[in-house]
Design a protein around this motif. Structure first.
Motif, PDB file in Angstrom:
ATOM      1  N   GLU A   2       0.848  -1.186   0.000  1.00  0.00           N
ATOM      2  CA  GLU A   2       0.000   0.000   0.000  1.00  0.00           C
ATOM      3  C   GLU A   2       0.888   1.243   0.000  1.00  0.00           C
ATOM      4  O   GLU A   2       1.799   1.370   0.799  1.00  0.00           O
ATOM      5  CB  GLU A   2      -0.900  -0.001   1.240  1.00  0.00           C
ATOM      6  N   THR A   3       0.625   2.130  -0.928  1.00  0.00           N
ATOM      7  CA  THR A   3       1.411   3.354  -1.047  1.00  0.00           C
ATOM      8  C   THR A   3       0.714   4.467  -0.270  1.00  0.00           C
ATOM      9  O   THR A   3      -0.441   4.764  -0.516  1.00  0.00           O
ATOM     10  CB  THR A   3       1.564   3.766  -2.524  1.00  0.00           C
ATOM     11  N   THR A   4       1.453   5.045   0.661  1.00  0.00           N
ATOM     12  CA  THR A   4       0.904   6.153   1.436  1.00  0.00           C
ATOM     13  C   THR A   4       1.531   7.460   0.946  1.00  0.00           C
ATOM     14  O   THR A   4       2.413   7.447   0.086  1.00  0.00           O
ATOM     15  CB  THR A   4       1.197   5.973   2.939  1.00  0.00           C
ATOM     16  N   ALA A   5       1.075   8.554   1.520  1.00  0.00           N
ATOM     17  CA  ALA A   5       1.586   9.872   1.112  1.00  0.00           C
ATOM     18  C   ALA A   5       3.081  10.012   1.376  1.00  0.00           C
ATOM     19  O   ALA A   5       3.760  10.794   0.714  1.00  0.00           O
ATOM     20  CB  ALA A   5       0.812  10.966   1.831  1.00  0.00           C
ATOM     21  N   THR A   6       3.600   9.236   2.314  1.00  0.00           N
ATOM     22  CA  THR A   6       5.022   9.356   2.658  1.00  0.00           C
ATOM     23  C   THR A   6       5.908   8.327   1.966  1.00  0.00           C
ATOM     24  O   THR A   6       7.131   8.462   1.982  1.00  0.00           O
ATOM     25  CB  THR A   6       5.230   9.230   4.181  1.00  0.00           C
ATOM     26  N   THR A   7       5.313   7.314   1.354  1.00  0.00           N
ATOM     27  CA  THR A   7       6.104   6.219   0.765  1.00  0.00           C
ATOM     28  C   THR A   7       7.071   6.709  -0.311  1.00  0.00           C
ATOM     29  O   THR A   7       8.261   6.408  -0.260  1.00  0.00           O
ATOM     30  CB  THR A   7       5.180   5.139   0.168  1.00  0.00           C
ATOM     31  N   ILE A   8       6.568   7.463  -1.271  1.00  0.00           N
ATOM     32  CA  ILE A   8       7.411   7.922  -2.387  1.00  0.00           C
ATOM     33  C   ILE A   8       8.501   8.874  -1.903  1.00  0.00           C
ATOM     34  O   ILE A   8       9.672   8.685  -2.250  1.00  0.00           O
ATOM     35  CB  ILE A   8       6.563   8.569  -3.513  1.00  0.00           C
ATOM     36  N   PRO A   9       8.173   9.883  -1.074  1.00  0.00           N
ATOM     37  CA  PRO A   9       9.250  10.748  -0.575  1.00  0.00           C
ATOM     38  C   PRO A   9      10.309   9.988   0.233  1.00  0.00           C
ATOM     39  O   PRO A   9      11.504  10.287   0.134  1.00  0.00           O
ATOM     40  CB  PRO A   9       8.526  11.769   0.301  1.00  0.00           C
ATOM     41  N   GLU A  10       9.886   8.986   1.008  1.00  0.00           N
ATOM     42  CA  GLU A  10      10.844   8.182   1.771  1.00  0.00           C
ATOM     43  C   GLU A  10      11.747   7.396   0.820  1.00  0.00           C
ATOM     44  O   GLU A  10      12.961   7.333   1.017  1.00  0.00           O
ATOM     45  CB  GLU A  10      10.107   7.210   2.703  1.00  0.00           C
ATOM     46  N   PHE A  11      11.145   6.796  -0.205  1.00  0.00           N
ATOM     47  CA  PHE A  11      11.926   6.058  -1.200  1.00  0.00           C
ATOM     48  C   PHE A  11      12.915   6.993  -1.894  1.00  0.00           C
ATOM     49  O   PHE A  11      14.085   6.673  -2.037  1.00  0.00           O
ATOM     50  CB  PHE A  11      10.994   5.405  -2.237  1.00  0.00           C
ATOM     51  N   GLU A  12      12.417   8.149  -2.325  1.00  0.00           N
ATOM     52  CA  GLU A  12      13.260   9.098  -3.058  1.00  0.00           C
ATOM     53  C   GLU A  12      14.455   9.550  -2.216  1.00  0.00           C
ATOM     54  O   GLU A  12      15.586   9.590  -2.702  1.00  0.00           O
ATOM     55  CB  GLU A  12      12.430  10.305  -3.482  1.00  0.00           C
ATOM     56  N   LYS A  13      14.211   9.846  -0.955  1.00  0.00           N
ATOM     57  CA  LYS A  13      15.288  10.301  -0.056  1.00  0.00           C
ATOM     58  C   LYS A  13      16.348   9.199   0.120  1.00  0.00           C
ATOM     59  O   LYS A  13      17.552   9.453  -0.022  1.00  0.00           O
ATOM     60  CB  LYS A  13      14.708  10.696   1.299  1.00  0.00           C
ATOM     61  N   LEU A  14      15.892   7.986   0.393  1.00  0.00           N
ATOM     62  CA  LEU A  14      16.808   6.873   0.591  1.00  0.00           C
ATOM     63  C   LEU A  14      17.565   6.548  -0.701  1.00  0.00           C
ATOM     64  O   LEU A  14      18.773   6.310  -0.686  1.00  0.00           O
ATOM     65  CB  LEU A  14      16.025   5.647   1.079  1.00  0.00           C
ATOM     66  N   PHE A  15      16.864   6.591  -1.832  1.00  0.00           N
ATOM     67  CA  PHE A  15      17.473   6.288  -3.118  1.00  0.00           C
ATOM     68  C   PHE A  15      18.537   7.332  -3.474  1.00  0.00           C
ATOM     69  O   PHE A  15      19.611   6.994  -3.962  1.00  0.00           O
ATOM     70  CB  PHE A  15      16.390   6.195  -4.202  1.00  0.00           C
ATOM     71  N   ARG A  16      18.257   8.598  -3.208  1.00  0.00           N
ATOM     72  CA  ARG A  16      19.257   9.651  -3.451  1.00  0.00           C
ATOM     73  C   ARG A  16      20.534   9.391  -2.648  1.00  0.00           C
ATOM     74  O   ARG A  16      21.647   9.552  -3.153  1.00  0.00           O
ATOM     75  CB  ARG A  16      18.708  11.024  -3.062  1.00  0.00           C
ATOM     76  N   GLN A  17      20.351   9.001  -1.392  1.00  0.00           N
ATOM     77  CA  GLN A  17      21.504   8.714  -0.534  1.00  0.00           C
ATOM     78  C   GLN A  17      22.330   7.569  -1.102  1.00  0.00           C
ATOM     79  O   GLN A  17      23.555   7.632  -1.120  1.00  0.00           O
ATOM     80  CB  GLN A  17      21.042   8.369   0.884  1.00  0.00           C
ATOM     81  N   LYS A  18      21.651   6.524  -1.579  1.00  0.00           N
ATOM     82  CA  LYS A  18      22.354   5.378  -2.152  1.00  0.00           C
ATOM     83  C   LYS A  18      23.091   5.773  -3.439  1.00  0.00           C
ATOM     84  O   LYS A  18      24.226   5.353  -3.659  1.00  0.00           O
ATOM     85  CB  LYS A  18      21.379   4.235  -2.449  1.00  0.00           C
ATOM     86  N   LEU A  19      22.441   6.572  -4.291  1.00  0.00           N
ATOM     87  CA  LEU A  19      23.073   6.990  -5.540  1.00  0.00           C
ATOM     88  C   LEU A  19      24.316   7.838  -5.290  1.00  0.00           C
ATOM     89  O   LEU A  19      25.272   7.781  -6.070  1.00  0.00           O
ATOM     90  CB  LEU A  19      22.083   7.775  -6.412  1.00  0.00           C
ATOM     91  N   GLN A  20      24.305   8.615  -4.222  1.00  0.00           N
ATOM     92  CA  GLN A  20      25.467   9.457  -3.903  1.00  0.00           C
ATOM     93  C   GLN A  20      26.707   8.612  -3.631  1.00  0.00           C
ATOM     94  O   GLN A  20      27.828   9.065  -3.865  1.00  0.00           O
ATOM     95  CB  GLN A  20      25.161  10.366  -2.719  1.00  0.00           C
ATOM     96  N   LEU A  21      26.504   7.371  -3.184  1.00  0.00           N
ATOM     97  CA  LEU A  21      27.641   6.476  -2.958  1.00  0.00           C
ATOM     98  C   LEU A  21      28.383   6.190  -4.258  1.00  0.00           C
ATOM     99  O   LEU A  21      29.573   5.899  -4.255  1.00  0.00           O
ATOM    100  CB  LEU A  21      27.171   5.157  -2.329  1.00  0.00           C
ATOM    101  N   ASN A  22      27.666   6.252  -5.383  1.00  0.00           N
ATOM    102  CA  ASN A  22      28.262   6.022  -6.701  1.00  0.00           C
ATOM    103  C   ASN A  22      28.465   7.322  -7.466  1.00  0.00           C
ATOM    104  O   ASN A  22      28.716   7.303  -8.673  1.00  0.00           O
ATOM    105  CB  ASN A  22      27.366   5.098  -7.532  1.00  0.00           C
ATOM    106  N   ASN A  23      28.320   8.449  -6.788  1.00  0.00           N
ATOM    107  CA  ASN A  23      28.448   9.776  -7.413  1.00  0.00           C
ATOM    108  C   ASN A  23      27.472   9.976  -8.576  1.00  0.00           C
ATOM    109  O   ASN A  23      27.800  10.634  -9.562  1.00  0.00           O
ATOM    110  CB  ASN A  23      29.883  10.027  -7.881  1.00  0.00           C
ATOM    111  N   CYS A  24      26.289   9.376  -8.458  1.00  0.00           N
ATOM    112  CA  CYS A  24      25.247   9.541  -9.469  1.00  0.00           C
ATOM    113  C   CYS A  24      24.278  10.625  -9.011  1.00  0.00           C
ATOM    114  O   CYS A  24      24.121  10.874  -7.822  1.00  0.00           O
ATOM    115  CB  CYS A  24      24.480   8.237  -9.670  1.00  0.00           C
ATOM    116  N   LYS A  25      23.612  11.252  -9.982  1.00  0.00           N
ATOM    117  CA  LYS A  25      22.648  12.305  -9.685  1.00  0.00           C
ATOM    118  C   LYS A  25      21.254  11.846 -10.082  1.00  0.00           C
ATOM    119  O   LYS A  25      21.069  11.186 -11.106  1.00  0.00           O
ATOM    120  CB  LYS A  25      22.999  13.576 -10.433  1.00  0.00           C
ATOM    121  N   LEU A  26      20.271  12.221  -9.261  1.00  0.00           N
ATOM    122  CA  LEU A  26      18.877  11.904  -9.528  1.00  0.00           C
ATOM    123  C   LEU A  26      18.141  13.198  -9.812  1.00  0.00           C
ATOM    124  O   LEU A  26      18.162  14.124  -8.998  1.00  0.00           O
ATOM    125  CB  LEU A  26      18.261  11.207  -8.313  1.00  0.00           C
TER     126      LEU A  26
END
Length: 95
Positions: A2-26
């Motif tokens: 179930e997708t809530t109002a906070t699910t996508i922003p939480e995913f986006e924040k965590l995903f950005r952090q992970k991408l920074q480990l590879n010096n990638c930009k979102l």
């Protein structure tokens, strides 16, 4: 899931952090649930979904696809899977 109002922003924040480990930009695109991922090698991937968490990742063939491109693609897919699993786990533990 179930997708809530906070699910996508939480995913986006965590995903950005992970991408920074590879010096990638979102970069968020104008169309809803569409993102552009740019690697240090200037490879571009499009990430999108119509039904979260069924996320699609597509390589944009703007240059030569190298071994390094495949390494970045594997890392990005791994980050997506990690972030989705993490969000699912957080939602289950919250209930």
């Amino acid at each position: 899931m179930e997708t809530t109002a906070t699910t996508i922003p939480e995913f986006e924040k965590l995903f950005r952090q992970k991408l920074q480990l590879n010096n990638c930009k979102l970069k968020k695109k104008k169309q809803e649930n569409n993102y552009e991922i740019i690697t240090p090698a200037k490879d571009i991937f499009l990430m999108y979904w119509s039904e979260f968490p069924e996320i699609k990742l597509v390589y944009q063939p703007i240059g030569v696809r190298t071994q390094q491109t495949m390494v970045y693609e594997q890392a990005i897919r791994s980050h997506i899977n990690y972030c989705v699993s993490n969000i699912k786990e957080m939602k289950m533990n919250a209930n």
